[in-house]
Scaffold this active site. Structure first.
Site, short mmCIF file in Angstrom:
data_model
loop_
_atom_site.label_atom_id
_atom_site.label_comp_id
_atom_site.label_asym_id
_atom_site.label_seq_id
_atom_site.Cartn_x
_atom_site.Cartn_y
_atom_site.Cartn_z
CB CYS B 177 -0.96 -0.17 1.09
SG CYS B 177 -2.12 1.21 1.14
CG ASP B 332 -7.44 -2.62 -3.14
OD1 ASP B 332 -7.98 -1.64 -2.49
OD2 ASP B 332 -6.08 -2.76 -3.25
CG HIS B 361 -6.01 -2.73 0.15
ND1 HIS B 361 -5.55 -2.17 -0.93
CD2 HIS B 361 -5.29 -2.15 1.35
CE1 HIS B 361 -4.36 -1.31 -0.16
NE2 HIS B 361 -4.27 -1.51 0.97
#
Lengths: 212, 406
Positions: B177, B332, B361
């Site tokens: 991320c 996501d 995610h």
């Protein structure tokens, strides 16, 4: 000339939500339709009175748990798409901005009030600084202090382990081949988060620490 | 002489079961009635499972794999994982270490959340030496620390420490991320120190995708300066609620309905408790980092333009020339894959592979599908491109295969 019908109905979003929800739930329910309307058609296709036709479930008019689950899921799908649509709308973004502004303004006023209070306590003191700067400085100093303390503790541990190692080696004859373990530089942790000295005892259920 | 004992009182659970069993003959005439009786039985099972739920919450541990804390910088820790079954360095087939860089808004143990759902273990099993930065919560005085302080300060010092301890000249950088974006920034500035770059749901091009976060942080409705000025470090409640509201129905209703359905399954319960503990373990993020990331990244999309400022530098992703593995999730909602995909044309590398799975995610790290298919493949991909440990045989490098680009 004004046209009253051009005004958007404030109930429209609510109505469209319920229309969509019912439509989705009707699709999710079995072919017979919504609960209570499933009917009690006999195997030959003829309509019958509930509970009186042979081979027909007397409680067939009731929804089953699975049917209710599917309808619940369809309703939640509708809610999810409606909420996403709303959270992207200009109305929501305006409200979010207003809420933010109000919350931040309230916080600013509270800090101002605290600062005034603090200044009042030491009124006349030329060294008094604005509340925010003081808080920042103190926070920075606290962080620095805790890091220095941790470092000093680490050094003290290392010195103690060096001293205890030296004390153990001193009385021994020079010829003896003693192999002292090097002092640890950092703690090691097992999966449970318990700290054990590096090179020390084996962690319960785990491996002995690696050299790093 | 006989000893008299009081007759055993049946438990509530047993009494309920007996009542259900007693009703079965009456319900047999109607499938609908039988279905409702089964439902009552399940409700009874759920009520009886609550002690197990409480026990699962009490016995929850954050990390699944043992590790050593190698060095700390304030609350930030550099950790090195040990082989879980008591194996040591002998298990390591590759000399090139992996340094995992997580996002600054959550704790990184989601990558090692349970023994059977641990990304860390997948790489250990693949013969890699795994290190990780545990950012922890910044201190109140850290709110002025910028992205430059993190990338060029902490990450750089930890990279140097890993290389020194492993006697290597290069390492593999792995970023998840926001940590992926930071890893790419670091690689663009220190390409010589990075042998391979693995990116996991890392955003780069915020002009793409229609994520809610992008809508909410639009400059017209969101004043990032005001937030940072008011809070200093951006508090975890603010971040946690923002993430929660991205999918309010799923996160606040559907999740708990699903939990009620499956709570009698012990494996599900263990995984649910682990995930819930992690999801609610948000940490604050330095205000200055938050401002840099929101303003130059999400609001102005300067990373793809080569104008993202990091201290005295502007980030130019074309400086990345090492092999890049880009792992993305198709569903996501936090970092839509459209924001990660452009990395293949943004970097200067010729060896760029993209792999995707149908998950969200977090599912990239914890889903069964990811652990069955994606992570073993990722460990192999990295192994092909890593230095072989002394004493191990095999090709140190392998040409990228067509199958890598999926």
């Amino acid at each position: 000339m004004s046209t009253p019908h051009a005004q958007p109905n404030p109930m429209d979003p609510m109505l469209s939500f319920w229309k969509e929800a019912w439509a989705r739930m009707a699709v999710a329910a079995p072919a017979g339709g919504m609960p209570g309307t499933a009917g009690t058609a006999a195997p030959d296709g003829t309509a019958s009175i509930p509970g009186f036709a042979p081979g027909v479930d007397p409680l067939g008019w009731m929804p089953t748990p699975d049917m209710l689950r599917r309808m619940q899921s369809a309703f939640l799908d509708t809610m999810a798409s409606a909420s996403e649509q709303y959270m992207r709308s200009p109305q929501f973004l305006d409200q979010m901005k207003q809420s933010f502004d109000a919350a931040l303004e309230m916080r600013r006023q509270m800090e101002e009030m605290v600062r005034r209070g603090a200044t009042g306590l030491v009124s006349g003191d030329p060294l008094t600084t604005p509340g925010q700067v003081s808080a920042d400085l103190l926070a920075g100093l606290r962080g620095m202090e805790s890091r220095l303390n941790a470092r000093l503790d680490d050094l003290a541990t290392r010195i103690a382990s060096l001293e205890s190692g030296a004390a153990r080696e001193q009385p021994r004859p020079v010829s003896s081949a003693s192999t002292s373990q090097s002092p640890s530089q950092a703690p090691s942790q097992d999966g449970a988060g318990t700290t054990t000295p590096k090179g020390g005892s084996r962690a319960p259920g785990g491996a002995s620490p690696t050299k790093s | 002489m006989t000893s008299s004992t009081a007759p055993a009182v049946p438990s509530l659970d047993a009494s309920f079961r007996a009542w259900i069993d007693g009703m079965r003959p009456f319900a047999a005439v109607s499938p609908v009635a039988s279905a409702w009786l089964d439902e009552w039985q399940k409700a009874g099972d759920r009520a009886a499972a609550w002690p197990k739920v409480i026990e699962a919450v009490k016995s929850r541990k954050a990390w699944a794999t043992p590790y050593d804390v190698v060095v700390t910088e304030g609350p930030i820790r550099l950790i090195r994982f040990r082989a879980p079954e008591g194996g040591q360095a002998s298990n390591r087939r590759y000399a090139t270490p992996i340094l995992m860089v997580f996002a600054l808004v959550n704790r990184p143990y989601v990558l090692d959340i349970l023994p059977h759902k641990s990304v860390v273990r997948q790489f250990l099993k693949g013969g890699h030496d795994v290190w990780m930065i545990d950012w922890a919560a910044p201190e109140p005085g850290d709110h002025t620390k910028t992205l430059h302080d993190y990338v060029e300060g902490h990450i750089h010092r930890f990279v140097e420490r890993v290389l020194r301890d492993t006697k290597q000249t290069q390492l593999n950088l792995f970023g998840y991320c926001m940590g992926g974006t930071m890893s790419a920034m670091y690689t663009s500035l220190h390409q010589k120190l990075v042998r391979n770059l693995v990116l996991l749901a890392a955003p780069f091009d915020w002009s793409r995708g229609d994520g809610l976060l992008k809508t909410w942080t639009d400059e017209r409705s969101f004043d990032v300066d005001a937030v940072v000025e008011a809070f200093g470090n951006v508090p975890p409640a603010f971040l946690g609620q923002s993430f929660n509201m991205l999918k309010p129905i799923d996160n606040n209703l559907r999740k708990w309905l699903g939990f009620a359905e499956k709570m009698t399954d012990e494996k599900f319960l263990q995984e649910f408790v682990a995930m819930e503990s992690w999801v609610n373990d948000n940490i604050p993020i330095s205000g200055a980092v938050y401002r840099d990331f929101v303003r130059y990244g999400i609001q102005r999309n300067q990373l793809v333009k080569g104008t993202f400022p990091l201290g005295p530098n502007l980030i130019d992703l074309k400086q990345i020339t090492c092999p890049v593995l880009n792992l993305v999730a198709e569903n996501d909602h936090l970092v839509p894959r459209e924001q990660s995909d452009p990395i293949d044309r943004l970097v200067g590398s010729t060896d760029v592979s993209t792999r995707s799975i149908k998950s969200g995610h977090i599912g990239l790290a914890v889903s069964g599908k990811a652990h069955l298919e994606m992570w073993p493949a990722a460990a192999e991909w990295l192994g092909h491109r890593s230095e072989i440990a002394p004493g191990e045989s095999g090709a140190a490098t392998a040409a990228p295969r067509d199958s890598d680009r999926t």
